[in-house]
Design an enzyme around this catalytic site. Structure first.
Site, PDB file in Angstrom:
ATOM      1  N   GLU A   1      11.975  71.713  41.804  1.00 52.87           N
ATOM      2  CA  GLU A   1      11.116  72.192  42.093  1.00 52.87           C
ATOM      3  C   GLU A   1       9.588  72.091  42.186  1.00 52.87           C
ATOM      4  O   GLU A   1       9.200  73.146  40.776  1.00 52.87           O
ATOM      5  CB  GLU A   1      11.520  73.184  43.698  1.00 52.87           C
ATOM      6  CG  GLU A   1       9.515  72.926  44.400  1.00 52.87           C
ATOM      7  CD  GLU A   1      10.260  74.471  46.265  1.00 52.87           C
ATOM      8  OE1 GLU A   1      11.096  74.447  46.049  1.00 52.87           O
ATOM      9  OE2 GLU A   1       9.165  74.061  46.571  1.00 52.87           O
TER      10      GLU A   1
ATOM     11  N   GLU B   1      18.211  80.552  43.777  1.00 55.29           N
ATOM     12  CA  GLU B   1      17.647  80.063  43.124  1.00 55.29           C
ATOM     13  C   GLU B   1      17.637  80.282  41.606  1.00 55.29           C
ATOM     14  O   GLU B   1      18.491  81.278  41.288  1.00 55.29           O
ATOM     15  CB  GLU B   1      16.331  80.690  43.609  1.00 55.29           C
ATOM     16  CG  GLU B   1      16.103  79.384  45.063  1.00 55.29           C
ATOM     17  CD  GLU B   1      14.941  79.570  45.155  1.00 55.29           C
ATOM     18  OE1 GLU B   1      14.270  80.899  44.586  1.00 55.29           O
ATOM     19  OE2 GLU B   1      14.110  79.066  46.210  1.00 55.29           O
TER      20      GLU B   1
ATOM     21  N   ASP C   1      16.388  77.849  53.026  1.00 48.86           N
ATOM     22  CA  ASP C   1      15.643  79.461  53.242  1.00 48.86           C
ATOM     23  C   ASP C   1      14.396  79.482  53.551  1.00 48.86           C
ATOM     24  O   ASP C   1      13.836  79.955  54.200  1.00 48.86           O
ATOM     25  CB  ASP C   1      15.949  80.677  52.653  1.00 48.86           C
ATOM     26  CG  ASP C   1      15.623  80.367  51.333  1.00 48.86           C
ATOM     27  OD1 ASP C   1      15.540  78.808  50.419  1.00 48.86           O
ATOM     28  OD2 ASP C   1      15.434  81.247  50.516  1.00 48.86           O
ATOM     29  N   SER C   2      13.606  77.936  54.082  1.00 51.68           N
ATOM     30  CA  SER C   2      12.521  77.313  54.273  1.00 51.68           C
ATOM     31  C   SER C   2      12.348  77.514  55.551  1.00 51.68           C
ATOM     32  O   SER C   2      11.462  77.653  56.227  1.00 51.68           O
ATOM     33  CB  SER C   2      11.775  75.863  53.682  1.00 51.68           C
ATOM     34  OG  SER C   2      13.292  75.223  53.622  1.00 51.68           O
TER      35      SER C   2
ATOM     36  N   ASP D   1      21.423  77.244  51.626  1.00 55.26           N
ATOM     37  CA  ASP D   1      20.661  78.041  50.602  1.00 55.26           C
ATOM     38  C   ASP D   1      21.094  79.892  51.250  1.00 55.26           C
ATOM     39  O   ASP D   1      21.480  80.237  51.387  1.00 55.26           O
ATOM     40  CB  ASP D   1      19.805  78.111  51.324  1.00 55.26           C
ATOM     41  CG  ASP D   1      18.610  77.439  50.067  1.00 55.26           C
ATOM     42  OD1 ASP D   1      19.168  76.504  49.183  1.00 55.26           O
ATOM     43  OD2 ASP D   1      17.368  76.944  50.322  1.00 55.26           O
TER      44      ASP D   1
ATOM     45  N   LYS E   1      23.105  77.092  47.823  1.00 50.49           N
ATOM     46  CA  LYS E   1      22.019  76.535  46.417  1.00 50.49           C
ATOM     47  C   LYS E   1      22.029  77.627  46.369  1.00 50.49           C
ATOM     48  O   LYS E   1      21.842  78.885  47.159  1.00 50.49           O
ATOM     49  CB  LYS E   1      21.533  75.777  46.693  1.00 50.49           C
ATOM     50  CG  LYS E   1      20.215  75.413  46.470  1.00 50.49           C
ATOM     51  CD  LYS E   1      19.140  75.000  46.623  1.00 50.49           C
ATOM     52  CE  LYS E   1      17.963  75.126  47.489  1.00 50.49           C
ATOM     53  NZ  LYS E   1      17.242  75.934  47.100  1.00 50.49           N
TER      54      LYS E   1
HETATM   55  O1  KIV Z   1      14.818  75.762  51.400  1.00 51.63           O
HETATM   56  C1  KIV Z   1      14.121  75.161  51.033  1.00 51.63           C
HETATM   57  O2  KIV Z   1      14.111  74.077  52.438  1.00 51.63           O
HETATM   58  C2  KIV Z   1      14.711  74.057  49.888  1.00 51.63           C
HETATM   59  C3  KIV Z   1      14.240  73.197  49.616  1.00 51.63           C
HETATM   60  C4  KIV Z   1      12.430  72.894  50.000  1.00 51.63           C
HETATM   61  C5  KIV Z   1      14.671  72.471  48.027  1.00 51.63           C
HETATM   62  O3  KIV Z   1      15.664  75.338  49.100  1.00 51.63           O
END
Ligand code: KIV
Length: 289
Positions: free
Chosen positions: A204, A137, A66-67, A105, A135
């Protein structure tokens, strides 16, 4: 609606340029045996088809992080990222890859309310993108949700330590685990998500000793980012490691300086357009002689 087609002969969404099989969740999990990972797991973020094609041959996993909120959309954080964005970019990355396991994510607000909400969101992401895992969090608080998803055919990657979706609560992106209580909490979080069924856990932005403690404490692989070389694998945001941004966090190693290369190429293009030296006969359609 699904945007990919399954190659039923190989279970890949797109035909492979070379014979081979896409990496699976059990294969990633099995990299760590009795606490030892002989071959560290290579993971990078990817948000688009072309990047996926370029990264795929070298990676075990591609993360549609989600970055992308900041990297692709110029948003101030990952908080505004939507499920629609993750589905669309996830599908593009699946289409551009044939070897790596693709994980997507779960964006903020799509899974925290209840295990049922998480299941509906994750099932949508998997159906629309063709990814093999999601994924999410969070530590202990997310363990029941991870158990619920894992028991229903949704492979989950945990994410502990610095959890960027909680930036408003944390007050920034600084490394976590500077006090003993915080360190203990991170190790406890990792244990809880691993015991709930996560097949690997992203660690992280934590003090190195905490990442080492987590890697020793849990049976499944840890994937470090700003963590420790002793993690069972590593992940970076691809645009960071390629040098596409002027500012990168301390834990990023720049393997190239693409921003400078792109700037130089565009400068030459602009000057050739202005001097009418582009296009030349080579780039122009003319009747065949
Ligand atoms: O969103 C993302 O890119 C991430 C990584 C930095 C682990 O969660």
């Amino acid at each position: 609606m699904s945007t990919f087609t399954i190659d039923s002969g190989t279970s890949r969404a797109t035909p492979s340029p070379v014979p081979g099989k896409r990496m699976t969740v059990p294969a990633i999990r099995a990299r760590k045996q009795g606490g030892v990972t002989a071959e560290p797991i290579v993971m990078l973020t990817a948000y688009t088809m072309r990047y996926a094609q370029l990264l795929d041959p070298q990676c075990d996993m591609l993360l549609v992080g989600d970055s992308l909120g900041q990297v692709i959309y110029g948003l101030p954080s990952t908080v505004p990222v939507s499920l629609e964005m993750m589905c669309a970019h996830g599908a593009a990355v699946v289409r551009g890859s044939w070897h790596s396991l693709v994980a997507v994510d779960m964006p903020f607000g799509s899974y925290e309310a209840s295990p049922e909400q998480a299941f509906a969101s994750a099932a949508r992401v998997m159906k629309e993108s063709g990814c093999a895992a999601v994924k999410l969090e969070g530590g202990e608080a997310m363990a029941p949700t991870i158990a619920f998803l894992s028991a229903r055919g949704i492979p989950v990657i945990g994410h502990v330590g610095l959890t960027p979706q909680a930036v408003n609560q944390l007050g920034g992106y600084g490394a976590r685990g500077k006090t003993e209580a915080e360190a203990e909490k991170i190790v406890g979080d990792a244990r809880a998500v691993a015991e709930a069924g996560a097949f690997c856990v992203v660690v992280e932005g934590v003090m190195e000793a905490i990442a080492d403690a987590v890697t020793k404490a849990i049976a499944v692989p840890t994937i470090g980012i700003g963590a420790s070389a002793n993690c069972d694998g590593q992940v970076l945001v691809t645009e960071d490691m390629l040098g596409l941004f002027e500012r990168t966090p301390r834990f990023v190693k720049r393997y190239d300086d693409l921003a400078t290369q792109i700037g130089a190429a565009v400068e030459i293009y602009a000057s050739e357009v202005r001097s009418r030296s582009f296009p030349t006969a080579d780039q122009t359609y003319r009747p065949k002689a």
